[in-house]
Design a protein around this motif. Sequence first.
Motif, PDB file in Angstrom:
ATOM      1  N   LEU A 143       0.804  -1.229   0.000  1.00  0.00           N
ATOM      2  CA  LEU A 143       0.000   0.000   0.000  1.00  0.00           C
ATOM      3  C   LEU A 143       0.834   1.275   0.000  1.00  0.00           C
ATOM      4  O   LEU A 143       0.285   2.374   0.090  1.00  0.00           O
ATOM      5  N   LYS A 144       2.155   1.139  -0.085  1.00  0.00           N
ATOM      6  CA  LYS A 144       3.026   2.300   0.161  1.00  0.00           C
ATOM      7  C   LYS A 144       2.802   3.458  -0.810  1.00  0.00           C
ATOM      8  O   LYS A 144       3.093   4.616  -0.479  1.00  0.00           O
ATOM      9  N   ASN A 145       2.267   3.188  -1.999  1.00  0.00           N
ATOM     10  CA  ASN A 145       2.025   4.268  -2.970  1.00  0.00           C
ATOM     11  C   ASN A 145       0.577   4.749  -2.974  1.00  0.00           C
ATOM     12  O   ASN A 145       0.192   5.573  -3.802  1.00  0.00           O
ATOM     13  N   ILE A 146      -0.224   4.201  -2.030  1.00  0.00           N
ATOM     14  CA  ILE A 146      -1.634   4.609  -1.938  1.00  0.00           C
ATOM     15  C   ILE A 146      -1.735   5.877  -1.088  1.00  0.00           C
ATOM     16  O   ILE A 146      -1.215   5.921   0.030  1.00  0.00           O
ATOM     17  N   PRO A 147      -2.387   6.938  -1.588  1.00  0.00           N
ATOM     18  CA  PRO A 147      -2.545   8.164  -0.783  1.00  0.00           C
ATOM     19  C   PRO A 147      -3.373   7.893   0.471  1.00  0.00           C
ATOM     20  O   PRO A 147      -4.123   6.911   0.537  1.00  0.00           O
ATOM     21  N   PRO A 148      -3.268   8.759   1.460  1.00  0.00           N
ATOM     22  CA  PRO A 148      -4.046   8.580   2.699  1.00  0.00           C
ATOM     23  C   PRO A 148      -5.552   8.612   2.427  1.00  0.00           C
ATOM     24  O   PRO A 148      -6.027   9.320   1.535  1.00  0.00           O
ATOM     25  N   GLN A 149      -6.280   7.846   3.230  1.00  0.00           N
ATOM     26  CA  GLN A 149      -7.738   7.871   3.135  1.00  0.00           C
ATOM     27  C   GLN A 149      -8.250   9.247   3.556  1.00  0.00           C
ATOM     28  O   GLN A 149      -7.761   9.843   4.511  1.00  0.00           O
ATOM     29  N   LYS A 150      -9.249   9.750   2.835  1.00  0.00           N
ATOM     30  CA  LYS A 150      -9.853  11.049   3.152  1.00  0.00           C
ATOM     31  C   LYS A 150     -11.368  10.900   3.245  1.00  0.00           C
ATOM     32  O   LYS A 150     -11.960  10.061   2.589  1.00  0.00           O
ATOM     33  N   ILE A 151     -11.958  11.738   4.080  1.00  0.00           N
ATOM     34  CA  ILE A 151     -13.420  11.765   4.212  1.00  0.00           C
ATOM     35  C   ILE A 151     -13.928  13.116   3.724  1.00  0.00           C
ATOM     36  O   ILE A 151     -13.332  14.165   3.994  1.00  0.00           O
ATOM     37  N   ASN A 152     -15.010  13.090   2.949  1.00  0.00           N
ATOM     38  CA  ASN A 152     -15.674  14.306   2.478  1.00  0.00           C
ATOM     39  C   ASN A 152     -17.152  14.163   2.809  1.00  0.00           C
ATOM     40  O   ASN A 152     -17.833  13.288   2.281  1.00  0.00           O
ATOM     41  N   ARG A 153     -17.630  15.019   3.680  1.00  0.00           N
ATOM     42  CA  ARG A 153     -19.025  14.887   4.088  1.00  0.00           C
ATOM     43  C   ARG A 153     -19.797  16.155   3.768  1.00  0.00           C
ATOM     44  O   ARG A 153     -19.225  17.252   3.704  1.00  0.00           O
ATOM     45  N   PRO A 154     -21.112  16.051   3.598  1.00  0.00           N
ATOM     46  CA  PRO A 154     -21.927  17.244   3.357  1.00  0.00           C
ATOM     47  C   PRO A 154     -21.862  18.193   4.556  1.00  0.00           C
ATOM     48  O   PRO A 154     -21.604  17.766   5.687  1.00  0.00           O
ATOM     49  N   PRO A 155     -22.102  19.488   4.336  1.00  0.00           N
ATOM     50  CA  PRO A 155     -22.036  20.476   5.437  1.00  0.00           C
ATOM     51  C   PRO A 155     -23.277  20.432   6.324  1.00  0.00           C
ATOM     52  O   PRO A 155     -23.879  21.462   6.616  1.00  0.00           O
ATOM     53  N   LYS A 156     -23.685  19.251   6.718  1.00  0.00           N
ATOM     54  CA  LYS A 156     -24.873  19.080   7.567  1.00  0.00           C
ATOM     55  C   LYS A 156     -24.790  17.691   8.198  1.00  0.00           C
ATOM     56  O   LYS A 156     -23.930  16.877   7.856  1.00  0.00           O
ATOM     57  N   ASP A 157     -25.699  17.437   9.155  1.00  0.00           N
ATOM     58  CA  ASP A 157     -25.773  16.102   9.728  1.00  0.00           C
ATOM     59  C   ASP A 157     -26.164  15.105   8.635  1.00  0.00           C
ATOM     60  O   ASP A 157     -26.969  15.419   7.758  1.00  0.00           O
ATOM     61  N   VAL A 158     -25.574  13.921   8.707  1.00  0.00           N
ATOM     62  CA  VAL A 158     -25.877  12.878   7.718  1.00  0.00           C
ATOM     63  C   VAL A 158     -26.637  11.746   8.410  1.00  0.00           C
ATOM     64  O   VAL A 158     -26.234  11.282   9.474  1.00  0.00           O
ATOM     65  N   GLU A 159     -27.723  11.325   7.793  1.00  0.00           N
ATOM     66  CA  GLU A 159     -28.475  10.176   8.311  1.00  0.00           C
ATOM     67  C   GLU A 159     -28.245   8.983   7.390  1.00  0.00           C
ATOM     68  O   GLU A 159     -28.476   9.066   6.171  1.00  0.00           O
ATOM     69  N   LEU A 160     -27.761   7.893   7.957  1.00  0.00           N
ATOM     70  CA  LEU A 160     -27.553   6.667   7.196  1.00  0.00           C
ATOM     71  C   LEU A 160     -28.792   5.787   7.333  1.00  0.00           C
ATOM     72  O   LEU A 160     -29.219   5.475   8.455  1.00  0.00           O
ATOM     73  N   GLN A 161     -29.376   5.405   6.210  1.00  0.00           N
ATOM     74  CA  GLN A 161     -30.587   4.587   6.228  1.00  0.00           C
ATOM     75  C   GLN A 161     -30.218   3.121   6.485  1.00  0.00           C
ATOM     76  O   GLN A 161     -30.209   2.280   5.592  1.00  0.00           O
ATOM     77  N   SER A 162     -29.873   2.859   7.720  1.00  0.00           N
ATOM     78  CA  SER A 162     -29.399   1.534   8.091  1.00  0.00           C
ATOM     79  C   SER A 162     -30.556   0.632   8.507  1.00  0.00           C
ATOM     80  O   SER A 162     -31.677   1.084   8.740  1.00  0.00           O
ATOM     81  N   PHE A 163     -30.282  -0.670   8.589  1.00  0.00           N
ATOM     82  CA  PHE A 163     -31.264  -1.619   9.116  1.00  0.00           C
ATOM     83  C   PHE A 163     -30.523  -2.807   9.718  1.00  0.00           C
ATOM     84  O   PHE A 163     -29.348  -3.032   9.443  1.00  0.00           O
ATOM     85  N   TYR A 232     -18.774   5.600  -1.398  1.00  0.00           N
ATOM     86  CA  TYR A 232     -19.779   6.289  -0.583  1.00  0.00           C
ATOM     87  C   TYR A 232     -20.350   5.368   0.491  1.00  0.00           C
ATOM     88  O   TYR A 232     -20.713   4.221   0.209  1.00  0.00           O
ATOM     89  N   VAL A 233     -20.448   5.897   1.704  1.00  0.00           N
ATOM     90  CA  VAL A 233     -21.220   5.282   2.771  1.00  0.00           C
ATOM     91  C   VAL A 233     -22.371   6.246   3.024  1.00  0.00           C
ATOM     92  O   VAL A 233     -22.182   7.318   3.607  1.00  0.00           O
ATOM     93  N   GLY A 234     -23.561   5.885   2.560  1.00  0.00           N
ATOM     94  CA  GLY A 234     -24.646   6.867   2.563  1.00  0.00           C
ATOM     95  C   GLY A 234     -24.241   8.045   1.703  1.00  0.00           C
ATOM     96  O   GLY A 234     -23.817   7.882   0.550  1.00  0.00           O
ATOM     97  N   ASP A 235     -24.337   9.255   2.259  1.00  0.00           N
ATOM     98  CA  ASP A 235     -23.953  10.466   1.525  1.00  0.00           C
ATOM     99  C   ASP A 235     -22.526  10.911   1.835  1.00  0.00           C
ATOM    100  O   ASP A 235     -22.127  12.013   1.443  1.00  0.00           O
TER     101      ASP A 235
END
Length: 423
Positions: A143-163, A232-235
């Motif tokens: 994995l040495k050439n893989i860039p770091p993981q990044k998170i990008n989230r909407p500018p609001k609370d996110v609800e995941l439609q889980s079950f 994507y995990v949800g939004d």
Amino acid sequence: MCVLFLTNNFKIFCQNDSICSNLLKNKQFFQLNDFLKQNKKTVKPQTYFFSQMFVQQAFGNYKKAEAFANKLEKYYSKKTLTDSLWQNVNRSLSSFYALNAMQKFDYAKVAENYEKIIKNFSNGLDSTQIDNYENTVALFSTLKNIPPQKINRPPKDVELQSFRNKFNHLLVPVVRGNVQSQFVFDTGASFAMISDSIAQLMNMTILPVDIKVLTSTHLQIQPKLAVADSFYVGDILFENVVFLVSPQSDLTFEQVDYAIYGLVGFPQIMQMQEIRFEQTGKIIVPRKAKRQSGKNMFLDGYNPVIEVFNQNDTLLFRLDTGAKTSELSCKYFEKHKENILQNTKKNQVMRGGAGGLQESEEYTLKNFSYKIGKTIGTLPEISVIANDYEFSRLFDGNLGQDILLQYKEIILNFKDLYLKLVK
């Protein structure tokens, strides 16, 4: 009088150093943190620096941790060390820097530090330890050439439609390109995981690697690696996500008519900073994490560990949202063996994990009381695992969905490191 004072002082230093060493060895970071605050003046400088760098790391204070590591290196640079002590110090420092690099997703640095241990500081290690280091180097070198993981989230609370499915696994929607699926939301997974069939459908980049991964039931699987530049995990959009890829057959349990297609693992969950689980199964990821004093969680690499009180015991539980039930480990069994053998019956059960099912020896305790943070509760029953699984040797058990489902809301916060149970 002066000689007596020096002798007594030396004994105190030796005794306190020994206490620090034992607490650190057993990952008792809450107790060690309190002990260092109370006994700073009666602990040798090298012991204080060494202990603090791992304590601060466990509690997510990475800059403070590195400052203590620098102090330790400066201290020993002025000393003449025996070969064995020199090996131990440098091996510990390399492990420390590797763990810090993991939190930053700097895979090249992780591999570099573990490789340094194998090449320069392996004296005193047995063959199993060396194999583990070599396995880790193989994983992170890929994995040495893989860039770091990044998170990008909407500018609001996110609800995941889980079950929740029939096994109480919490599933969340995931998307890559035009392919949608449902993955288990699993804090107990050190890496995200995906089946080979879904990875192919999602057109992920597959990286061949010669590694073996030990599952929770001691079964070895030989996964490949996959990298998704977007996922994507949800939004919530993640970039550069690393997955362990396992054959779908290893994630299918025909005996119970069940299959797993993937796991959202701890590296993604940690970057969300705060997750609120509602009893209905809904998951909310707030835009801003809520501050709270009083930690009851630390990080052991990519594993969250919760402080749990039971009667006169202070226990450490790995938090595992992918587990249907909580359980007590072989460590707990050995500590309470006499009482368990006298008051409970042994059962042979089948345990499931990636790689299949395996028979396990278990006992069942009734009315297990616990206190997490300020919340007190009771489990009608909890299994005690007598088998010596490697993942549970240092911890007293796993905290699963049977405890979490008792509460109206669960707040899991990785910024201030706490788990809050709301009735």
